[in-house]
Design an enzyme around this catalytic site. Structure first.
Site, PDB file in Angstrom:
ATOM      1  N   CYS A  42       0.836  -1.195   0.000  1.00  0.00           N
ATOM      2  CA  CYS A  42       0.000   0.000   0.000  1.00  0.00           C
ATOM      3  C   CYS A  42       0.879   1.256   0.000  1.00  0.00           C
ATOM      4  O   CYS A  42       1.987   1.254   0.528  1.00  0.00           O
ATOM      5  CB  CYS A  42      -0.897   0.000   1.239  1.00  0.00           C
ATOM      6  SG  CYS A  42      -2.067   1.388   1.280  1.00  0.00           S
ATOM      7  N   ASP A  44       0.434   3.771   1.700  1.00  0.00           N
ATOM      8  CA  ASP A  44       0.392   4.355   3.043  1.00  0.00           C
ATOM      9  C   ASP A  44       1.804   4.675   3.560  1.00  0.00           C
ATOM     10  O   ASP A  44       2.684   3.807   3.567  1.00  0.00           O
ATOM     11  CB  ASP A  44      -0.312   3.372   3.994  1.00  0.00           C
ATOM     12  CG  ASP A  44      -0.702   4.014   5.312  1.00  0.00           C
ATOM     13  OD1 ASP A  44       0.193   4.569   5.987  1.00  0.00           O
ATOM     14  OD2 ASP A  44      -1.886   3.971   5.657  1.00  0.00           O
ATOM     15  N   ARG A  46       2.955   4.953   6.356  1.00  0.00           N
ATOM     16  CA  ARG A  46       3.381   4.267   7.583  1.00  0.00           C
ATOM     17  C   ARG A  46       3.939   2.869   7.328  1.00  0.00           C
ATOM     18  O   ARG A  46       4.331   2.174   8.256  1.00  0.00           O
ATOM     19  CB  ARG A  46       2.196   4.173   8.550  1.00  0.00           C
ATOM     20  CG  ARG A  46       1.659   5.516   8.988  1.00  0.00           C
ATOM     21  CD  ARG A  46       0.305   5.373   9.653  1.00  0.00           C
ATOM     22  NE  ARG A  46      -0.710   4.866   8.733  1.00  0.00           N
ATOM     23  CZ  ARG A  46      -1.982   4.634   9.062  1.00  0.00           C
ATOM     24  NH1 ARG A  46      -2.383   4.854  10.301  1.00  0.00           N
ATOM     25  NH2 ARG A  46      -2.839   4.194   8.173  1.00  0.00           N
ATOM     26  N   HIS A  98      -2.049  -4.006   5.088  1.00  0.00           N
ATOM     27  CA  HIS A  98      -1.823  -3.578   6.480  1.00  0.00           C
ATOM     28  C   HIS A  98      -3.151  -3.251   7.133  1.00  0.00           C
ATOM     29  O   HIS A  98      -4.076  -2.769   6.479  1.00  0.00           O
ATOM     30  CB  HIS A  98      -0.885  -2.356   6.523  1.00  0.00           C
ATOM     31  CG  HIS A  98      -1.479  -1.119   5.924  1.00  0.00           C
ATOM     32  ND1 HIS A  98      -1.981  -0.085   6.690  1.00  0.00           N
ATOM     33  CD2 HIS A  98      -1.687  -0.745   4.640  1.00  0.00           C
ATOM     34  CE1 HIS A  98      -2.442   0.871   5.885  1.00  0.00           C
ATOM     35  NE2 HIS A  98      -2.283   0.498   4.640  1.00  0.00           N
ATOM     36  N   CYS A 101      -5.926   0.181   7.025  1.00  0.00           N
ATOM     37  CA  CYS A 101      -5.739   0.659   5.653  1.00  0.00           C
ATOM     38  C   CYS A 101      -6.908   1.564   5.262  1.00  0.00           C
ATOM     39  O   CYS A 101      -8.065   1.140   5.261  1.00  0.00           O
ATOM     40  CB  CYS A 101      -5.637  -0.529   4.689  1.00  0.00           C
ATOM     41  SG  CYS A 101      -5.332  -0.021   2.974  1.00  0.00           S
TER      42      CYS A 101
HETATM   43 CO    CO Z   1      -3.387   1.155   3.031  1.00  0.00          CO
END
Ligand code: CO
Length: 211
Positions: A42, A44, A46, A98, A101
């Site tokens: 992803c 993302d 993080r 994750h 998400c």
């Molecule tokens: Co995500």
């Protein structure tokens, strides 16, 4: 100092740190890459691929998008898989989702999200395939977590559907496809232990391309 300027200061520190004990680190890096892994994860912020895997530059080929989707008409993702399998000859293809998400969460909501609608529809389709199981989970967080896992499994199957993976695996015994979930609460990677051989066998009569 603003965050933009700080990046260049960080970069200089990082260069110095890499050269410590390995003065030729960047000369070697410039020659070639030989990653064993293709990581599809992803976008993302993080979930940084190299960092969570503890791998150095050159050790993992990375593709990231919202909610780690593998879509057959996404030229970007398909090109990455092609290059990783045919040219880099990676040994493993990882799909890593994750918990927490935002993409998966958005797909669980009844909302018009504009340009994101067709992208997130892929996750809504995963929900539809597993509607009975998911609707049976009363706790919203647990249902959300399970959809994150099921989405990873479905995207692994999408990787297995590609001609590159089927043909290379038949010829060489690699790459193998694995599904992981990164748990933001403790930093741990969870291996969903997808049975690659079994998944390949299961979809083969419909998606077989290694002719
Ligand atoms: Co995500």
């Amino acid at each position: 100092m603003d965050s933009y300027q700080k990046v260049f200061e960080n970069n200089q520190k990082w260069v110095a740190q890499k050269k410590e004990g390995h003065p030729d680190f960047f000369e070697k890096l410039a020659i070639e890459q030989r990653p064993d892994f293709l990581y599809i994860g992803c976008s993302d912020s993080r979930v940084p691929a190299n960092e969570i895997m503890g791998l150095e530059p050159g050790e993992v080929f990375v593709h990231r998008n919202i909610a780690n989707l593998v879509n057959s008409i996404d030229l970007n993702c398909m090109s990455v898989i092609n290059y990783a399998v045919v040219h880099l000859k990676v040994k493993y293809i990882i799909v890593c989702g994750h918990y927490n998400c935002g993409g998966v969460k958005a797909a669980m909501e009844s909302r018009d999200l504009g340009i994101l609608n067709p992208w997130l529809r892929n996750i809504r389709d995963v929900y539809r395939h597993h509607q009975e199981e998911l609707d049976g989970i009363e706790d919203a967080t647990l249902r959300y977590n399970r959809l994150v896992e099921l989405n990873v499994i479905e995207q692994c199957v999408n990787v297995i559907k590609t001609a590159e993976v089927q043909q290379c695996y038949k010829a060489n015994g690699f790459p193998r496809v694995a599904g992981w979930v990164f748990d933001l609460h403790n930093g741990e990677l969870i291996d969903l232990k997808i049975d690659f051989e079994e998944q390949l066998k299961k979809i083969r009569h419909i998606y077989n391309l290694d002719v």
